[in-house]
Scaffold this motif. Structure first.
Motif, PDB file in Angstrom:
ATOM      1  N   PHE A  53       4.284  -0.478  -3.031  1.00 48.94           N
ATOM      2  CA  PHE A  53       3.116  -0.568  -2.164  1.00 48.94           C
ATOM      3  C   PHE A  53       3.491  -0.378  -0.699  1.00 48.94           C
ATOM      4  CE2 PHE A  53      -1.149  -1.530  -3.288  1.00 48.94           C
ATOM      5  CZ  PHE A  53      -1.087  -1.709  -4.649  1.00 48.94           C
TER       6      PHE A  53
ATOM      7  N   THR B 253      -3.398   1.520  -3.567  1.00 48.32           N
ATOM      8  CA  THR B 253      -3.762   1.084  -4.914  1.00 48.32           C
ATOM      9  C   THR B 253      -4.302   2.251  -5.737  1.00 48.32           C
ATOM     10  OG1 THR B 253      -4.337  -1.084  -4.049  1.00 48.32           O
ATOM     11  CG2 THR B 253      -5.136  -0.545  -6.241  1.00 48.32           C
ATOM     12  N   VAL B 254      -5.165   3.020  -5.118  1.00 45.36           N
ATOM     13  CA  VAL B 254      -5.746   4.154  -5.829  1.00 45.36           C
ATOM     14  C   VAL B 254      -4.648   5.141  -6.234  1.00 45.36           C
ATOM     15  CG1 VAL B 254      -7.263   6.146  -5.630  1.00 45.36           C
ATOM     16  CG2 VAL B 254      -7.994   3.941  -4.734  1.00 45.36           C
TER      17      VAL B 254
ATOM     18  N   ILE C 285      -1.268   4.753  -6.496  1.00 48.70           N
ATOM     19  CA  ILE C 285      -0.327   4.222  -7.483  1.00 48.70           C
ATOM     20  C   ILE C 285      -1.030   3.988  -8.818  1.00 48.70           C
ATOM     21  CG2 ILE C 285       1.117   2.244  -8.056  1.00 48.70           C
ATOM     22  CD1 ILE C 285       1.704   1.956  -5.075  1.00 48.70           C
ATOM     23  N   GLY C 286      -2.225   3.437  -8.759  1.00 48.32           N
ATOM     24  CA  GLY C 286      -2.974   3.160  -9.980  1.00 48.32           C
ATOM     25  C   GLY C 286      -3.236   4.416 -10.774  1.00 48.32           C
ATOM     26  N   CYS C 287      -3.683   5.456 -10.112  1.00 49.27           N
ATOM     27  CA  CYS C 287      -3.976   6.704 -10.804  1.00 49.27           C
ATOM     28  C   CYS C 287      -2.713   7.292 -11.410  1.00 49.27           C
ATOM     29  CB  CYS C 287      -4.623   7.703  -9.843  1.00 49.27           C
ATOM     30  SG  CYS C 287      -6.346   7.334  -9.506  1.00 49.27           S
TER      31      CYS C 287
ATOM     32  N   LEU D 217       0.060   5.735 -12.295  1.00 55.24           N
ATOM     33  CA  LEU D 217       0.507   4.932 -13.432  1.00 55.24           C
ATOM     34  C   LEU D 217      -0.401   5.150 -14.633  1.00 55.24           C
ATOM     35  CD1 LEU D 217       1.673   1.563 -11.845  1.00 55.24           C
ATOM     36  CD2 LEU D 217       3.023   3.176 -13.168  1.00 55.24           C
TER      37      LEU D 217
ATOM     38  N   GLY E 218      -9.088   5.144 -14.468  1.00 60.02           N
ATOM     39  CA  GLY E 218      -7.700   4.777 -14.201  1.00 60.02           C
ATOM     40  C   GLY E 218      -7.590   3.677 -13.166  1.00 60.02           C
ATOM     41  N   CYS E 219      -8.316   3.829 -12.081  1.00 62.10           N
ATOM     42  CA  CYS E 219      -8.261   2.812 -11.026  1.00 62.10           C
ATOM     43  C   CYS E 219      -8.788   1.484 -11.537  1.00 62.10           C
ATOM     44  CB  CYS E 219      -9.055   3.270  -9.809  1.00 62.10           C
ATOM     45  SG  CYS E 219      -8.195   4.508  -8.824  1.00 62.10           S
TER      46      CYS E 219
ATOM     47  N   PHE F 209      -6.267  -0.021 -13.885  1.00 60.77           N
ATOM     48  CA  PHE F 209      -5.114  -0.483 -13.112  1.00 60.77           C
ATOM     49  C   PHE F 209      -5.442  -1.780 -12.376  1.00 60.77           C
ATOM     50  CE2 PHE F 209      -2.639  -0.488  -9.114  1.00 60.77           C
ATOM     51  CZ  PHE F 209      -1.376  -0.567  -9.652  1.00 60.77           C
TER      52      PHE F 209
ATOM     53  N   PHE G   4      -8.698  -7.366  -1.375  1.00 62.46           N
ATOM     54  CA  PHE G   4      -9.580  -7.035  -2.489  1.00 62.46           C
ATOM     55  C   PHE G   4      -9.050  -7.507  -3.832  1.00 62.46           C
ATOM     56  CE2 PHE G   4      -6.868  -3.477  -1.401  1.00 62.46           C
ATOM     57  CZ  PHE G   4      -6.197  -3.258  -2.586  1.00 62.46           C
TER      58      PHE G   4
ATOM     59  N   LEU H 186     -13.359   1.493  -3.469  1.00 65.16           N
ATOM     60  CA  LEU H 186     -13.013   2.584  -4.383  1.00 65.16           C
ATOM     61  C   LEU H 186     -14.085   3.650  -4.368  1.00 65.16           C
ATOM     62  CD1 LEU H 186     -11.455   3.948  -6.639  1.00 65.16           C
ATOM     63  CD2 LEU H 186     -12.583   2.446  -8.275  1.00 65.16           C
TER      64      LEU H 186
END
Lengths: 227, 227
Positions: free
Chosen positions: A146, A173-174, A176-178, A180, B177-178, B181, B197, B208
């Motif tokens: 992060f 977050t978006v 890394i989240g996407c 992963l 995905g988001c 996650f 958040f 988001l």
DNA sequence: TCGATCACTGACCAATCGGTTAGCCTCCGT
DNA sequence: ACGGAGGCTAACCGATTGGTCAGTGATCGA
């Protein structure tokens, strides 16, 4: 078959990170354990299976590691530092802000695939997060992940190239989240005929960056103000 | 503690979906198995543990389900249809395109938290995807999830409200995905002080949607000083 | 050359695993 | 009133689990 696309970007370079302090026997066991734990999870894998994979006796495993859990922690520790090192090496190139984000996203995704076993291990831990010690490891790794990207984003926000009314951490977050999510589901997504990008991480990354930067709203159409 | 934020949106309504065909004894076992499998995974949980949790004898578990694996498949089947039902009920409201996407994202995220056990089960399967039969289940559920949102997006693309040079499936991937996650890491993210958040799904969803719609790039040309 | 340390092994252990069996009890149609 | 069916259980089974232990063979400093 199509997995070849996801394989190593740089084949293999002599890594200096391998600790010489650990005997080769223990290294073999660690490697075997890493592979099996990543594939099947902690409780599905017996010490016997690990020993067999490493080509040693079960008793030898306990000679190098006190318990199964301590072996697992060692594997996780290894994985965590390996991932941290990779993150530290990440550079975002030196083009425009847009290019740098795109470059970073692609590199980050490539890391996940290059170190698939490590990624899987961390993902597994992420999913339950009950264990005290292992939780800290994963937490730290994710935190580095992060911080690395948040700093880049903040830089662009300060320069006025990115909007400042969105938390940098949210953007991270978006991203890394996407990535992963893509890593963890591309094989499933693969079976949906419509998803062209499931087999093509480059294409996926390009579109992700596009969305992230410019959004999906059509700005050409005379848009009645939102809200 | 802060988990109260994620709790049920509508407390409990008398569901007609409960199959009366399955005996209550089997139902108890199924419920216990669902909870334990979701928390700890397949191989960490023994039939004994399930029996104890359900308040029956181990032999009784085998009376209702031939093998441990068939019990697991039954749990997964249940979870899959439950999730599918929830997806089918999803509506995106009837505001503007932006509002509808935001509404959908929020509802989708709420579903994940409302049916946390189901979500965890599916997430677990998603992570290894080696088993034949269970893979199909998860694949179908995810497919419904995709199709549901892809259709909405395509509608807006045809209307010219969303850009047409991005695959609708890609947008769906980002959204799902988001959300997944976030579901799977909000407890970890929670321990990063910077992430406001992490404790606030509403805030998360708002940001988001904002990113998804408008992107993070700072477009100076546009004034329309809104937001 | 000795002896201590080391990696390593086969044999073994109690506990637990998934699964089976024989039988008890209750309900329900006749 | 009876008998069969099904929900349910304790006791048991062989296999496997994580883990122990006594001992072997090679290495190496003194």
């Amino acid at each position: 078959m199509s997995d070849i696309i996801f394989s190593q970007s740089s084949p293999d370079k002599p890594k200096a990170t391998t600790k010489p302090s650990i005997s080769s026997g223990a290294q073999n066991i660690l490697a075997a354990a890493e592979e099996l734990f990543a594939q099947q999870g902690y409780s599905s894998i017996s010490i016997n299976a690990i020993a067999k994979q490493a080509g040693v006796s079960k008793a030898n495993v306990f000679h190098h590691f006190e318990t199964k859990e301590m072996l697992y922690m060692a594997v996780l520790q290894n994985a965590s530092t390996e991932m941290s090192d990779l993150i530290a090496e990440l550079d975002s190139g030196n083009g425009s802000a847009s290019q740098q984000i795109g470059h970073y996203a692609r590199q980050h995704l490539q890391n996940l695939f290059d170190k698939a076993r490590v990624t899987q291990l961390i993902l597994r831990e992420l999913q339950q997060g009950d264990k005290d010690e292992s939780f800290q490891l994963v937490r730290n790794t994710l935190n580095k992940n992060f911080t690395s990207i948040v700093n880049i984003i903040k830089k662009f926000q300060e320069r006025g190239e990115f909007r400042q009314d969105i938390e940098a951490a949210m953007i991270a977050t978006v991203l890394i989240g996407c990535n992963l999510f893509y890593f963890q589901t591309h094989s499933v997504l693969d079976s949906f005929p419509e998803l062209a990008f499931a087999k093509d991480p480059d294409n996926y990354c390009k579109q992700l960056t596009d969305i992230l930067l410019r959004g999906i709203e059509n700005k050409n159409a005379e848009d009645r103000g939102s809200s």
